[in-house]
Design a protein around this motif. Structure first.
Motif, mmCIF file in Angstrom:
data_model
loop_
_atom_site.group_PDB
_atom_site.id
_atom_site.type_symbol
_atom_site.label_atom_id
_atom_site.label_comp_id
_atom_site.label_asym_id
_atom_site.label_seq_id
_atom_site.Cartn_x
_atom_site.Cartn_y
_atom_site.Cartn_z
ATOM 1 N N THR A 1 4.811 48.409 -28.938
ATOM 2 C CA THR A 1 4.099 48.791 -27.704
ATOM 3 C C THR A 1 3.128 48.493 -27.007
ATOM 4 O O THR A 1 3.482 48.483 -25.830
ATOM 5 C CB THR A 1 3.214 50.604 -28.152
ATOM 6 N N ILE A 2 2.121 48.287 -27.438
ATOM 7 C CA ILE A 2 1.335 47.530 -26.398
ATOM 8 C C ILE A 2 2.547 46.292 -24.843
ATOM 9 O O ILE A 2 2.892 45.805 -23.930
ATOM 10 C CB ILE A 2 0.399 46.392 -26.358
ATOM 11 N N VAL A 3 3.643 45.884 -25.752
ATOM 12 C CA VAL A 3 4.817 45.751 -24.940
ATOM 13 C C VAL A 3 5.047 45.755 -24.034
ATOM 14 O O VAL A 3 4.787 46.238 -22.771
ATOM 15 C CB VAL A 3 5.275 44.411 -25.773
ATOM 16 N N ALA A 4 5.414 47.990 -24.292
ATOM 17 C CA ALA A 4 6.296 48.010 -23.999
ATOM 18 C C ALA A 4 5.318 48.503 -22.345
ATOM 19 O O ALA A 4 6.242 48.778 -21.856
ATOM 20 C CB ALA A 4 6.606 49.458 -24.596
ATOM 21 N N VAL A 5 3.977 49.407 -23.404
ATOM 22 C CA VAL A 5 3.281 49.533 -22.183
ATOM 23 C C VAL A 5 2.509 49.034 -21.116
ATOM 24 O O VAL A 5 3.100 49.320 -19.667
ATOM 25 C CB VAL A 5 1.396 49.846 -22.467
ATOM 26 N N ALA B 1 6.014 37.820 -25.902
ATOM 27 C CA ALA B 1 6.377 37.319 -24.270
ATOM 28 C C ALA B 1 4.758 36.682 -24.133
ATOM 29 O O ALA B 1 4.486 36.323 -22.939
ATOM 30 C CB ALA B 1 6.307 38.823 -23.829
ATOM 31 N N GLY B 2 3.821 37.153 -24.578
ATOM 32 C CA GLY B 2 2.518 38.284 -23.642
ATOM 33 C C GLY B 2 1.704 36.215 -24.697
ATOM 34 O O GLY B 2 0.550 35.647 -24.268
ATOM 35 N N GLY B 3 2.366 35.770 -25.591
ATOM 36 C CA GLY B 3 1.722 34.723 -26.297
ATOM 37 C C GLY B 3 2.075 33.958 -26.083
ATOM 38 O O GLY B 3 1.708 32.694 -25.516
ATOM 39 N N ARG B 4 3.604 33.893 -24.548
ATOM 40 C CA ARG B 4 4.462 32.476 -25.022
ATOM 41 C C ARG B 4 3.546 31.983 -22.955
ATOM 42 O O ARG B 4 3.063 31.141 -22.839
ATOM 43 C CB ARG B 4 5.812 33.066 -24.259
ATOM 44 N N PRO C 1 12.527 43.895 -32.180
ATOM 45 C CA PRO C 1 13.176 45.209 -31.349
ATOM 46 C C PRO C 1 12.506 45.383 -29.401
ATOM 47 O O PRO C 1 12.979 44.708 -28.349
ATOM 48 C CB PRO C 1 13.688 46.407 -31.445
ATOM 49 N N ALA C 2 11.406 44.868 -30.022
ATOM 50 C CA ALA C 2 10.221 45.425 -28.662
ATOM 51 C C ALA C 2 10.860 43.524 -27.946
ATOM 52 O O ALA C 2 10.859 43.809 -26.132
ATOM 53 C CB ALA C 2 9.588 45.771 -28.814
ATOM 54 N N GLU C 3 10.971 42.776 -28.398
ATOM 55 C CA GLU C 3 10.857 41.381 -27.581
ATOM 56 C C GLU C 3 12.037 41.240 -26.853
ATOM 57 O O GLU C 3 12.584 40.282 -26.429
ATOM 58 C CB GLU C 3 10.700 39.809 -28.738
ATOM 59 N N VAL C 4 13.145 42.448 -27.051
ATOM 60 C CA VAL C 4 14.334 42.140 -26.630
ATOM 61 C C VAL C 4 14.946 43.221 -25.275
ATOM 62 O O VAL C 4 14.911 43.136 -24.779
ATOM 63 C CB VAL C 4 15.682 42.995 -28.036
ATOM 64 N N ILE C 5 13.770 44.710 -26.000
ATOM 65 C CA ILE C 5 14.227 45.872 -24.821
ATOM 66 C C ILE C 5 13.601 45.561 -23.942
ATOM 67 O O ILE C 5 14.242 45.409 -22.809
ATOM 68 C CB ILE C 5 13.815 46.781 -25.429
ATOM 69 N N TYR C 6 12.430 44.675 -24.211
ATOM 70 C CA TYR C 6 11.576 44.632 -22.900
ATOM 71 C C TYR C 6 11.486 42.794 -22.005
ATOM 72 O O TYR C 6 10.776 43.259 -21.076
ATOM 73 C CB TYR C 6 10.625 45.153 -22.731
ATOM 74 N N ALA C 7 12.232 42.407 -22.413
ATOM 75 C CA ALA C 7 12.187 40.502 -22.059
ATOM 76 C C ALA C 7 13.538 40.980 -20.759
ATOM 77 O O ALA C 7 14.323 42.009 -20.213
ATOM 78 C CB ALA C 7 13.049 40.338 -22.694
ATOM 79 N N ASP C 8 13.403 40.347 -19.675
ATOM 80 C CA ASP C 8 14.010 40.215 -18.733
ATOM 81 C C ASP C 8 14.418 38.737 -18.402
ATOM 82 O O ASP C 8 13.472 37.926 -17.684
ATOM 83 C CB ASP C 8 13.351 40.817 -17.386
#
Length: 360
Positions: free
Chosen positions: A8-12, A229-232, A249-256
């Motif tokens: 969720t850190i990705v999401a937040v 995403a953050g690591g890249r 799933p977080a890597e999919v949902i919050y990718a653009d």
């Protein structure tokens, strides 16, 4: 699973609504200063949809104040130290790896929320005294960077045994079990797999194979893991990380733009089942508000909202699991588990032994 912290850190970081506030040593201030404010103390992974939180506030008449207090292990330890003059009314985020520590130190008072009968039996705990309420569940698992393994023409690991093979040398980053909930869950998973006499030998081999240890999940996942995403963005170079089955799933949902499939995968044979609980803090200044908030956490409104906010699975009958979870982050079919009594009896000694073995 929660579940610490989590994907969720990705999401937040990408805009999900949370409420946070600075702590105070003053009891009245910590509870918001009036009887219509209820203060939730949590680890950094708390997240809830704005409309869901507003629905609770309108229905109950209580305003919610959230105090985030670091990783799960840090938050639990701080809550224990301040239990006589708690920072809030409800604590969310103590999991099965740390539950005995919280209960043995008198962190919670008894309360059985409305809707407790809907909690699936496998997630219930402390049924005699009802000091904690199951809220969510998830699996701590090694995640892998699909692109790395494709580019290197290397099959991703699928088991704990695989991780000590020479092919995966210097690829894994994990969290310190003394400071991190997923790190502790991973250690317990190895103890469950290899037994009292075998887990230490396994970690000797893992250390020899170049495992890297950091303090917490956020650093491991968002700074060291090349698949996130953050690591890249950070130029991370570790394609294996201890995280959660719900991280892909977080890597999919919050990718653009959104990818058709998750860029990360889960080594299902490395998973340990985690359950997160909430409880009414001993000496809470607003126990009635705390009880209302605990009741709300078991409603369909809250349970259905959790997966795409905190990236955990619900624990109540009838709650909905999002399609993205079914496709990219299914629960492990046969995760490692451990009886809470065994965790309580051995956790501290195992962490001490692990520290001497791996960090020195």
């Amino acid at each position: 699973m929660s579940i610490t912290k989590k994907a969720t850190i990705v999401a937040v970081g990408l805009g999900l609504v949370t409420l946070s506030a600075c702590g105070s040593s003053d009891g009245d201030q910590a509870s918001g200063g009036d009887s219509r404010t209820v203060t939730l103390v949590s680890h950094n992974s708390w997240a809830v949809s704005k409309d869901v939180l507003a629905a609770f506030e309108k229905q109950s008449g209580y305003k919610v104040r959230v105090l985030e207090d670091g990783d799960a292990g840090q938050a639990v330890n701080k809550a224990i130290l301040t239990k006589d003059n708690p920072q809030g009314d409800v604590f969310f985020g103590v999991d099965n790896t740390l539950l005995s520590r919280a209960l043995d130190n008198g962190l919670f008072q008894s309360y059985e929320p409305k809707g407790s009968d809907l909690v699936l039996p496998e997630y219930r705990a402390d049924q005699d005294e009802h000091r904690v309420t199951p809220v969510d569940t998830g699996d701590i698992c090694v995640n892998y960077d699909k692109a790395y393994f494709s580019e290197h023409k290397l099959t991703p690991p699928d088991s704990l045994d695989d991780l000590i093979e020479p092919a995966y040398k210097n690829l894994l980053v994990t969290e310190n079990p003394a400071t991190s909930s997923p790190g502790l869950g991973f250690l317990l998973g190895t103890a469950a797999k290899y037994g009292d006499d075998g887990w230490a030998d396994y970690w000797k081999k893992l250390k020899a194979n170049g495992v890297k240890v950091v303090d917490g999940w956020e650093q491991a996942y968002n700074e060291e893991f090349s698949g996130s995403a953050g690591g890249r963005k950070a130029g991370a170079d570790r394609p294996l990380v201890v995280s959660y089955a719900s991280s892909p799933p977080a890597e999919v949902i919050y990718a653009d733009p959104k990818p058709k499939t998750a860029p990360t995968g889960v080594a299902e044979g490395t998973c340990f089942r985690q359950v997160e609980y909430a409880g009414l803090l001993s000496n809470a200044k607003n126990p009635e508000g705390g009880k209302a908030l605990l009741d709300f956490m078991l409603t369909r409104t809250f349970q259905d909202d959790m997966p795409l906010n905190m990236f955990v699975y619900p624990v109540t009958k009838g709650a909905q699991v999002p399609e993205e979870f079914v496709k990219s982050g299914p629960q492990a079919k046969d995760p490692e588990t451990m009886d809470p009594a065994k965790i309580a009896a051995n956790r501290d000694d195992w962490v001490k032994s692990w520290t001497s073995l791996v960090l020195k």
